[in-house]
Design a protein around this motif. Structure first.
Motif, PDB file in Angstrom:
ATOM      1  N   MET A 258      67.118 129.487  -1.626  1.00 17.99           N
ATOM      2  CA  MET A 258      67.374 130.982  -1.292  1.00 17.99           C
ATOM      3  C   MET A 258      68.440 131.324  -2.320  1.00 17.99           C
ATOM      4  O   MET A 258      69.571 130.575  -2.268  1.00 17.99           O
ATOM      5  N   ASN A 259      68.582 132.399  -3.063  1.00 16.52           N
ATOM      6  CA  ASN A 259      69.650 132.928  -3.940  1.00 16.52           C
ATOM      7  C   ASN A 259      69.395 134.074  -3.965  1.00 16.52           C
ATOM      8  O   ASN A 259      68.644 134.809  -3.417  1.00 16.52           O
ATOM      9  N   ALA A 260      70.509 134.966  -4.702  1.00 16.47           N
ATOM     10  CA  ALA A 260      70.726 136.216  -4.612  1.00 16.47           C
ATOM     11  C   ALA A 260      69.370 136.989  -5.352  1.00 16.47           C
ATOM     12  O   ALA A 260      68.978 138.260  -4.911  1.00 16.47           O
ATOM     13  N   GLU A 261      68.830 136.395  -6.247  1.00 15.91           N
ATOM     14  CA  GLU A 261      67.559 136.881  -7.032  1.00 15.91           C
ATOM     15  C   GLU A 261      66.583 136.994  -6.148  1.00 15.91           C
ATOM     16  O   GLU A 261      65.699 138.017  -6.229  1.00 15.91           O
ATOM     17  N   ASN A 262      66.097 135.748  -5.504  1.00 21.46           N
ATOM     18  CA  ASN A 262      64.982 136.211  -4.344  1.00 21.46           C
ATOM     19  C   ASN A 262      65.343 137.093  -3.134  1.00 21.46           C
ATOM     20  O   ASN A 262      64.381 137.549  -2.534  1.00 21.46           O
ATOM     21  N   VAL A 263      66.718 137.055  -2.789  1.00 22.94           N
ATOM     22  CA  VAL A 263      66.856 138.061  -1.764  1.00 22.94           C
ATOM     23  C   VAL A 263      66.642 139.673  -2.160  1.00 22.94           C
ATOM     24  O   VAL A 263      66.076 140.322  -1.509  1.00 22.94           O
ATOM     25  N   LYS A 264      67.062 139.865  -3.126  1.00 17.76           N
ATOM     26  CA  LYS A 264      66.787 141.068  -3.827  1.00 17.76           C
ATOM     27  C   LYS A 264      65.209 141.588  -4.055  1.00 17.76           C
ATOM     28  O   LYS A 264      64.957 142.777  -3.641  1.00 17.76           O
ATOM     29  N   ALA A 265      64.543 140.334  -4.555  1.00 20.83           N
ATOM     30  CA  ALA A 265      63.152 140.613  -4.470  1.00 20.83           C
ATOM     31  C   ALA A 265      62.460 140.845  -3.170  1.00 20.83           C
ATOM     32  O   ALA A 265      61.773 141.814  -2.905  1.00 20.83           O
ATOM     33  N   SER A 266      63.018 140.048  -2.156  1.00 22.04           N
ATOM     34  CA  SER A 266      62.520 140.388  -0.717  1.00 22.04           C
ATOM     35  C   SER A 266      62.661 141.692  -0.484  1.00 22.04           C
ATOM     36  O   SER A 266      61.890 142.451   0.136  1.00 22.04           O
ATOM     37  N   LEU A 267      63.957 142.319  -0.335  1.00 19.18           N
ATOM     38  CA  LEU A 267      64.264 143.603   0.104  1.00 19.18           C
ATOM     39  C   LEU A 267      63.700 144.514  -0.693  1.00 19.18           C
ATOM     40  O   LEU A 267      63.359 145.541  -0.071  1.00 19.18           O
ATOM     41  N   GLU A 268      63.685 144.530  -2.001  1.00 18.71           N
ATOM     42  CA  GLU A 268      62.834 145.279  -2.704  1.00 18.71           C
ATOM     43  C   GLU A 268      61.439 145.390  -2.387  1.00 18.71           C
ATOM     44  O   GLU A 268      60.739 146.600  -2.414  1.00 18.71           O
ATOM     45  N   ARG A 269      60.730 144.561  -2.179  1.00 15.84           N
ATOM     46  CA  ARG A 269      59.447 144.587  -1.508  1.00 15.84           C
ATOM     47  C   ARG A 269      59.229 145.199  -0.364  1.00 15.84           C
ATOM     48  O   ARG A 269      58.461 146.366  -0.044  1.00 15.84           O
ATOM     49  N   SER A 270      60.111 145.147   0.549  1.00 16.15           N
ATOM     50  CA  SER A 270      60.050 145.633   1.693  1.00 16.15           C
ATOM     51  C   SER A 270      60.446 147.457   1.448  1.00 16.15           C
ATOM     52  O   SER A 270      59.743 148.212   2.277  1.00 16.15           O
ATOM     53  N   LEU A 271      61.192 147.637   0.638  1.00 16.87           N
ATOM     54  CA  LEU A 271      61.548 149.037   0.329  1.00 16.87           C
ATOM     55  C   LEU A 271      60.186 149.779  -0.373  1.00 16.87           C
ATOM     56  O   LEU A 271      59.979 150.704  -0.216  1.00 16.87           O
ATOM     57  N   ASP A 272      59.566 148.822  -0.965  1.00 22.22           N
ATOM     58  CA  ASP A 272      58.283 149.463  -1.691  1.00 22.22           C
ATOM     59  C   ASP A 272      57.190 149.573  -0.801  1.00 22.22           C
ATOM     60  O   ASP A 272      56.216 150.652  -0.939  1.00 22.22           O
ATOM     61  N   ILE A 273      57.026 148.871   0.283  1.00 18.93           N
ATOM     62  CA  ILE A 273      55.953 149.168   1.407  1.00 18.93           C
ATOM     63  C   ILE A 273      56.244 149.436   2.600  1.00 18.93           C
ATOM     64  O   ILE A 273      55.140 149.943   3.241  1.00 18.93           O
ATOM     65  N   ASN A 274      57.530 149.703   3.007  1.00 18.25           N
ATOM     66  CA  ASN A 274      57.874 150.273   4.266  1.00 18.25           C
ATOM     67  C   ASN A 274      58.749 151.178   4.408  1.00 18.25           C
ATOM     68  O   ASN A 274      59.944 150.911   4.080  1.00 18.25           O
ATOM     69  N   GLN A 275      58.337 152.490   4.706  1.00 19.53           N
ATOM     70  CA  GLN A 275      59.002 153.543   4.746  1.00 19.53           C
ATOM     71  C   GLN A 275      60.239 153.518   5.766  1.00 19.53           C
ATOM     72  O   GLN A 275      61.247 154.089   5.715  1.00 19.53           O
ATOM     73  N   LYS A 276      60.154 152.654   6.711  1.00 24.18           N
ATOM     74  CA  LYS A 276      61.201 152.488   7.546  1.00 24.18           C
ATOM     75  C   LYS A 276      62.512 151.849   7.041  1.00 24.18           C
ATOM     76  O   LYS A 276      63.656 152.052   7.137  1.00 24.18           O
ATOM     77  N   THR A 277      62.281 150.793   6.231  1.00 28.80           N
ATOM     78  CA  THR A 277      63.079 150.084   5.442  1.00 28.80           C
ATOM     79  C   THR A 277      63.959 151.070   4.286  1.00 28.80           C
ATOM     80  O   THR A 277      65.230 151.031   4.548  1.00 28.80           O
ATOM     81  N   VAL A 278      63.341 152.010   3.926  1.00 24.25           N
ATOM     82  CA  VAL A 278      63.904 152.954   3.174  1.00 24.25           C
ATOM     83  C   VAL A 278      64.781 154.140   3.754  1.00 24.25           C
ATOM     84  O   VAL A 278      65.846 154.336   3.684  1.00 24.25           O
ATOM     85  N   ASP A 279      64.283 154.416   5.273  1.00 29.65           N
ATOM     86  CA  ASP A 279      65.150 155.359   6.111  1.00 29.65           C
ATOM     87  C   ASP A 279      66.261 154.579   6.593  1.00 29.65           C
ATOM     88  O   ASP A 279      67.341 155.168   6.701  1.00 29.65           O
TER      89      ASP A 279
END
Length: 515
Positions: free
Chosen positions: A116-137
Motif C-alpha cells: 500500500m502506498n499513496a498512489e494506490n490509496v489515492k486511486a481507491s478514494l477516487e474510485r469511491s468518489l466516482d461511484i458512490n454519492q455518499k463518499t462525495v457528500d
C-alpha cells in the motif's frame, strides 16, 4: 572383525548426531512458529449476521458488510469514545481550512501482497468518489494529490470540518483498485482477515492474513452465516450451530439470559428509531397536527414493553451518549388540547372531525426491523383511542416506498451519527436541497446552521451548533424521535472479545478468540 565393529560404532554415532540435529531443527521451527503467533487458535469461529451482501465491492452499497467482516480498513478509525484515531493513516495535519496532509502507515500489504502506498490509496478514494454519492457528500473533495510514497494531500471544495471522522466511513475503505473488477477473485484489502470463500445469501468465510501489518488475529478462520430471520438466528445459537449472533430479537432476551451456556452482550448505539412525518401530507403540513400525534406516543412504555428496557426514550436525533446528544425533555400538551385549538371536534363515534371529514392516516413500516412494526401498532392503537384512524401498511423496501408511494407517517431507523459527528446526518436529512430529506422539511434557519457547522472546526462550537439544530428540530418536528435502542449480541460462553460497538461496523476484529 575389529575393523567392522569400529565402522559400526562410527555409523551409530553419526546417526545419533543426525537425529539430534533433526530434532533440534524441528524444535527450532516450532519455536519460530510459536513466536510468530504464540496464541493462534485454529478452531473456526462461526457467527450469524442479519444482512447478506450482494457482493464484496467495498465502495458500493455493501461497504458496511465488507467492513463488518474484518477484512477491510479505512484511513481513520473511531475508538471506544467515538473519537477519530489513526488506522491506515498514522497521522494528519491541517494546512489551511481546505487542505489536509495525511501520513500513511508504512509496510502495509494488500491481501495479494502488493504494498500500500499513496498512489494506490489515492486511486481507491477516487474510485469511491466516482461511484458512490455518499463518499462525495462526506468528503467534499476538490482534489487528492500524491506528495510522496507515504504522504497524501487532500483539498476540499469548501471547509469540511468533519473530514477526519468522515474518513472512518466504510465507503472510504482502501482497496487495490485493480482487483475490484476481477470477477474471478475477491477484492484485495488490508484487514487482519482475508476472504477465503463467499457464497451469496449464505456465508462468508475469512481467514487470518499472516502478513497483516498490525496485531495478528488470534483465530485462524471465521465463518459468517447470513441468517435474516431473528428466530432462526436464535435457534442456530441455542443449538451450537453458531457460536455467536448479532441483532438478537429483543423478545428473546429472557430465553437467552436463562441459558448458562449463553451470554447476552449489549451496548448503547448511535441509532435512533423514529417516526417520519410527510410534510407534504395535507394533515401534517400543519405543525399543530404533528405535535398532536407526537403527544400520543408512549415512549417510556415502548422502551419497557417493546425494547424490554434495552434502550432509552429519545427526544432528539442524537443519542445521549454523544457530547451533543443530551437534550432536556420538553413539556407537551395533550392531544385533546392541541386538536381543539386547531378547530377539530370529536363526533359521536369519538373520532376527530372538521367540516365533515375525519382524520385517516397511512403509516408505513417494514419487516427488516420487526420492533418498528410493533411500535407502529402501539402508536396506531394509541391514536385510535384518541380519535385518529391509522392504516398500517408494511412495505418490503421502505426507502423506495417513501419516494414513490402515498404516505402520511412512517416508521424509520437511522444511525444518526455513524462517524461520531452530527454534520453528515444534518446535511442529508434536513438541508432543504438534499434528495435524502424524506420528510420534505424546509427551514432557512436550519439551512444556515448546517452551512455554519460545515465550516466550524472548534469542537465546542460544533457541539453548541448541534444542540441548537436539535432545538430547532424539536420546534419544527419533522420527525418524532422515539427510542435510542441498545445494540444486542449473544454468544456462547467459550467466545471471548466478541463485543458490540456503538459504531455498527467493527464487528470482526483480531482479538476475538475461543477457549
Amino acid at each position: 572383525m575389529m575393523k567392522k565393529n569400529v565402522w559400526n560404532f562410527i555409523f551409530i554415532v553419526i546417526s545419533l548426531l543426525f537425529m539430534t540435529s533433526c530434532q533440534n531443527d524441528s524444535v527450532s521451527e516450532e519455536q519460530n512458529g510459536s513466536n510468530e503467533n504464540s496464541t493462534a487458535n485454529d478452531e473456526r469461529f462461526t457467527v450469524a449476521f442479519t444482512w447478506s451482501p450482494a457482493n464484496l465491492d467495498p465502495h458500493g452499497t455493501e461497504s458496511w458488510e465488507v467492513m463488518r467482516a474484518g477484512i477491510a480498513e479505512t484511513l481513520v478509525r473511531l475508538d471506544e469514545n467515538l473519537e477519530p484515531s489513526p488506522w491506515l493513516a498514522k497521522d494528519w495535519e491541517q494546512e489551511d481550512e481546505n487542505t489536509w496532509i495525511f501520513e500513511l502507515q508504512e509496510n502495509v500489504s494488500f491481501h495479494n501482497g502488493k504494498e500500500m502506498n499513496a498512489e494506490n490509496v489515492k486511486a481507491s478514494l477516487e474510485r469511491s468518489l466516482d461511484i458512490n454519492q455518499k463518499t462525495v457528500d462526506l468528503l467534499q473533495l476538490e482534489s487528492i494529490e500524491v506528495v510522496d510514497d507515504n504522504t497524501l494531500k487532500m483539498v476540499t471544495k469548501e471547509p469540511n470540518a468533519a473530514l477526519i471522522p468522515h474518513l472512518a466511513d466504510p465507503s472510504t475503505i482502501i482497496v487495490d483498485v485493480a482487483t475490484v473488477e476481477d470477477e474471478t477473485a475477491s477484492p484485495s484489502l488490508t484487514g487482519a482477515f482475508q476472504v477465503k470463500e463467499f457464497h451469496k445469501d449464505e456465508s462468508l468465510i475469512v481467514e487470518r492474513f499472516d502478513e497483516y501489518w498490525g496485531e495478528q488475529a488470534l483465530l485462524s478462520e471465521i465463518e459468517i452465516r447470513f441468517i435474516s430471520e431473528g428466530e432462526t438466528r436464535l435457534m442456530a445459537l441455542q443449538s451450537g450451530e453458531v457460536h455467536a449472533a448479532t441483532d438478537v430479537p429483543i423478545d428473546n432476551l429472557p430465553v437467552l439470559e436463562n441459558d448458562d451456556d449463553l451470554e447476552v452482550l449489549t451496548t448503547p448505539s448511535l441509532r435512533t428509531h423514529m417516526m417520519l412525518y410527510n410534510l407534504e401530507s395535507p394533515f401534517f403540513e400543519d405543525l399543530t397536527h404533528r405535535k398532536a400525534v407526537d403527544a400520543s406516543i408512549p415512549k417510556e412504555d415502548i422502551v419497557q414493553s417493546v425494547m424490554m428496557g434495552e434502550g432509552t426514550a429519545a427526544n432528539s436525533p442524537f443519542a445521549d451518549i454523544l457530547p451533543f446528544g443530551e437534550m432536556p425533555e420538553e413539556e407537551t400538551q395533550s392531544i385533546e388540547e392541541i386538536m381543539k385549538k386547531s378547530g377539530w371536534n370529536k363526533n359521536k363515534s369519538g373520532m376527530w372531525e372538521k367540516e365533515g371529514e375525519i382524520v385517516e392516516l397511512t403509516m408505513l413500516t417494514f419487516p427488516q426491523r420487526p420492533e418498528l412494526t410493533v411500535m407502529g401498532e402501539i402508536i396506531q392503537s394509541e391514536l385510535l383511542d384518541e380519535g385518529i384512524s391509522v392504516d398500517l401498511r408494511q412495505v418490503e423496501n421502505i426507502d423506495e416506498a417513501l419516494s414513490s408511494e402515498k404516505w402520511d407517517i412512517a416508521m424509520y431507523s437511522m444511525l444518526t451519527a455513524h462517524t461520531g459527528d452530527p454534520q453528515y446526518f444534518q446535511n442529508i436529512f434536513y438541508h432543504s436541497s438534499s434528495s435524502s430529506n424524506v420528510s420534505s422539511y424546509k427551514s432557512e434557519d436550519m439551512d444556515r446552521m448546517i452551512e455554519e457547522i460545515n465550516r466550524t472546526t472548534d469542537d465546542e462550537k460544533r457541539n453548541d451548533l448541534a444542540v441548537r439544530m436539535q432545538e430547532q428540530l424539536n420546534e419544527d418536528l419533522p420527525q418524532s424521535f422515539i427510542v435510542y435502542p441498545n445494540t444486542v449480541f449473544a454468544a456462547r460462553s467459550e467466545v471471548k472479545e466478541f463485543t458490540p460497538h456503538p459504531i455498527e461496523y467493527y464487528y470482526i476484529h483480531p482479538l476475538i478468540d475461543m477457549e
